[in-house]
Write an enzyme that holds these catalytic residues in place. Structure first.
Site, PDB file in Angstrom:
ATOM      1  N   ASP A  83       5.862   1.103 -19.207  1.00 25.05           N
ATOM      2  CA  ASP A  83       4.808   2.104 -18.983  1.00 25.05           C
ATOM      3  C   ASP A  83       5.175   2.980 -17.786  1.00 25.05           C
ATOM      4  O   ASP A  83       4.350   3.269 -16.931  1.00 25.05           O
ATOM      5  CB  ASP A  83       3.449   1.426 -18.751  1.00 25.05           C
ATOM      6  CG  ASP A  83       2.284   2.419 -18.850  1.00 25.05           C
ATOM      7  OD1 ASP A  83       2.456   3.486 -19.474  1.00 25.05           O
ATOM      8  OD2 ASP A  83       1.205   2.131 -18.297  1.00 25.05           O
ATOM      9  N   LEU A 101       0.837  -1.193   0.000  1.00 26.23           N
ATOM     10  CA  LEU A 101       0.000   0.000   0.000  1.00 26.23           C
ATOM     11  C   LEU A 101       0.876   1.247   0.000  1.00 26.23           C
ATOM     12  O   LEU A 101       1.744   1.414   0.863  1.00 26.23           O
ATOM     13  CB  LEU A 101      -0.909   0.009   1.228  1.00 26.23           C
ATOM     14  CG  LEU A 101      -1.851   1.210   1.362  1.00 26.23           C
ATOM     15  CD1 LEU A 101      -2.854   1.248   0.217  1.00 26.23           C
ATOM     16  CD2 LEU A 101      -2.571   1.166   2.711  1.00 26.23           C
ATOM     17  N   GLU A 137       2.284   8.652 -12.596  1.00 25.27           N
ATOM     18  CA  GLU A 137       1.213   8.021 -11.832  1.00 25.27           C
ATOM     19  C   GLU A 137       1.515   6.573 -11.466  1.00 25.27           C
ATOM     20  O   GLU A 137       0.845   5.988 -10.604  1.00 25.27           O
ATOM     21  CB  GLU A 137      -0.132   8.111 -12.561  1.00 25.27           C
ATOM     22  CG  GLU A 137      -0.131   7.626 -13.979  1.00 25.27           C
ATOM     23  CD  GLU A 137       0.018   8.754 -14.969  1.00 25.27           C
ATOM     24  OE1 GLU A 137      -0.835   8.887 -15.870  1.00 25.27           O
ATOM     25  OE2 GLU A 137       1.006   9.522 -14.852  1.00 25.27           O
TER      26      GLU A 137
END
Length: 360
Positions: A141, A97, A145
Site C-alpha cells: 500500500d 513521530l 500519504e
C-alpha cells in the site's frame, strides 16, 4: 536471567494534539512519561475494526513492524514500533513521530517537487522497499500519504496494515516460477494476490488477482509515486476508483513531452503490466539493476569524477543517501495555478444567503 519488559499502558503517555485521523485510526502526539520522548500514538477502535471486518489488518501491521524491528539492522526509512498495547475499547501503537507530515501534503502544497527532490525521495523509497523485501515483508500500500517525513526531512515508510509477510518471498516464488504456468495460483503465491491497496497506486496483478512475485506491487507503486512527485497526481487518476482501475488495467497513462529523459525511462520500466518484466523484479531483473538506473546514477558521460557526495542530488550516492543533507524543497515542473491557490472560503459561500426557500 533478565526480567521481562514491562508492558506499556495508556497511563504511561501524556496525550497531546491529534496530528492525523482516518476512518479506522487516530494519530496523537503523545509523550512517553518514562523517557520524555514524543511518539505517534496510533489509536484504533476495536468496534470499528470488527464492523469493517479489518481486524486482520491491525494484526498484520503489528506482525510486520515487529518483524522489521527485530532485524539485526534497522532501516532509517521505516517507521519503528516502540510499544503496542490494548484496553477494552482500543488498540494502541506507539510509533516514530513524523514531525514534517507526509509527501502527499508536501507535494500538493507546491503542485510538484523539483527533479532533484523527486530523485532523492524516490531513491530513499527504493532503498526502504528493497530492505523490506530482503526482510520478508511486502508493503502493498505504498502511496504518498504513507511516506512520512521526519525532523530531518528524510522519509519514513508507514502503515503496514496491507502487508504480506514471508520468510523468503523471492526464493519461495523463484523456486516455483519455472512451472508457474502449470500450477494452481494458490500453490504458486499463497495470499500474495489478495486485493489490497489504493486504486491510484495498486498494481494490475493485484487488480486481476493473478500470480506474481509478492514484491512486484511495491515496485509498481514506486513508479506511480515518482509520477506524483513530478506532476502532483497519480498517472492513472480518474473521476472514480472504477475508472482509475480501468486505466491501470489498460496501462492508460502518458508522460508530458518535457519530462526528464531519465525519469521517463524509469517510469516506463516500472509501470509495466507484466510484473515479471518490471525493473527490480526477479528473476529477470534485480534490486541492483533498479538502483543503477540512469535516473539515479546518471550516464557514463554525466557520472561524477569521484565518489564525493552530491550537493544538488543530480545523482544518487547510495552509500551516503541517509547521511547527506536532503535537497532544499523546490517547486517542480507542475505549479499550482494562481486561481486555485487564491480561492477563499468566503467566495465559496458567497451565494448561500441569496438562496430562496418556499416555506409554504
Amino acid at each position: 536471567m533478565s526480567a521481562p519488559p514491562v508492558q506499556a499502558t495508556l497511563d504511561d503517555f501524556e496525550l497531546g494534539e491529534e496530528v492525523a485521523w482516518g476512518s479506522l485510526a487516530t494519530i496523537i502526539d503523545a509523550i512517553y512519561k518514562k523517557n520524555g520522548k514524543h511518539y505517534a500514538l496510533k489509536v484504533l477502535n476495536k468496534a470499528q475494526l470488527v464492523k469493517k471486518k479489518v481486524i486482520r489488518s491491525a494484526l498484520v501491521e503489528k506482525d510486520a513492524l515487529i518483524a522489521l524491528g527485530t532485524r539485526p539492522q534497522r532501516h532509517p526509512g521505516l517507521v519503528r514500533l516502540h510499544h503496542c498495547f490494548q484496553d477494552s475499547l482500543h488498540l494502541y501503537f506507539a510509533l516514530d513521530l513524523a514531525t514534517n507530515g507526509d509527501m502527499k501534503v508536501l507535494v500538493q502544497k507546491l503542485g510538484s517537487i523539483s527533479l532533484d527532490c523527486a530523485r532523492y525521495y524516490t531513491a530513499q523509497l527504493v532503498d526502504a522497499v528493497i530492505f523490506l523485501h530482503e526482510s520478508g515483508v511486502a508493503h502493498r500500500d505504498i502511496k504518498p500519504e504513507n511516506i512520512l517525513l521526519n525532523s530531518e526531512m528524510r522519509i519514513m515508510l508507514a502503515d503496514f496494515g496491507c502487508s504480506y509477510i514471508g520468510k523468503d518471498m523471492e526464493s519461495e516464488f523463484l523456486a516455483k516460477w519455472p512451472c508457474r504456468l502449470f500450477n494452481r495460483l494458490e500453490d504458486i503465491a499463497p495470499r500474495t494476490n489478495t486485493f489490497v491497496g489504493t486504486a491510484a497506486y495498486i498494481s494490475p496483478e493485484l487488480l486481476s488477482r493473478s500470480e506474481a512475485n509478492p514484491t512486484s506491487p511495491d515496485i509498481w507503486a514506486v513508479g506511480c509515486t515518482l509520477f506524483f512527485f513530478l506532476y502532483g497526481t497519480s498517472p492513472f487518476t480518474a473521476a472514480t476508483d472504477y475508472l482509475t482501475m480501468k486505466r491501470v488495467r489498460a496501462l492508460d497513462y502518458s508522460l508530458p513531452p518535457e519530462c526528464d529523459k531519465g525519469a521517463a525511462d524509469l517510469m516506463k520500466e516500472l509501470l509495466v503490466l507484466d510484473p515479471m518484466e518490471r525493473i527490480g523484479v526477479p528473476p529477470k531483473s534485480s534490486s541492483e539493476k533498479l538502483r543503477q538506473h540512469s535516473f539515479f546514477v546518471g550516464t557514463e558521460t554525466s557520472m561524477p569524477e569521484n565518489d564525493a557526495s552530491p550537493t544538488t542530488w543530480s545523482y544518487i550516492n547510495w552509500q551516503s543517501l541517509w547521511k547527506d543533507s536532503p535537497p532544499p524543497i523546490e517547486v517542480g515542473p507542475y505549479r499550482i495555478r494562481p486561481h486555485d491557490a487564491s480561492t477563499t472560503t468566503e467566495e465559496l459561500w458567497s451565494g448561500f444567503e441569496s438562496l430562496q426557500v418556499n416555506s409554504d
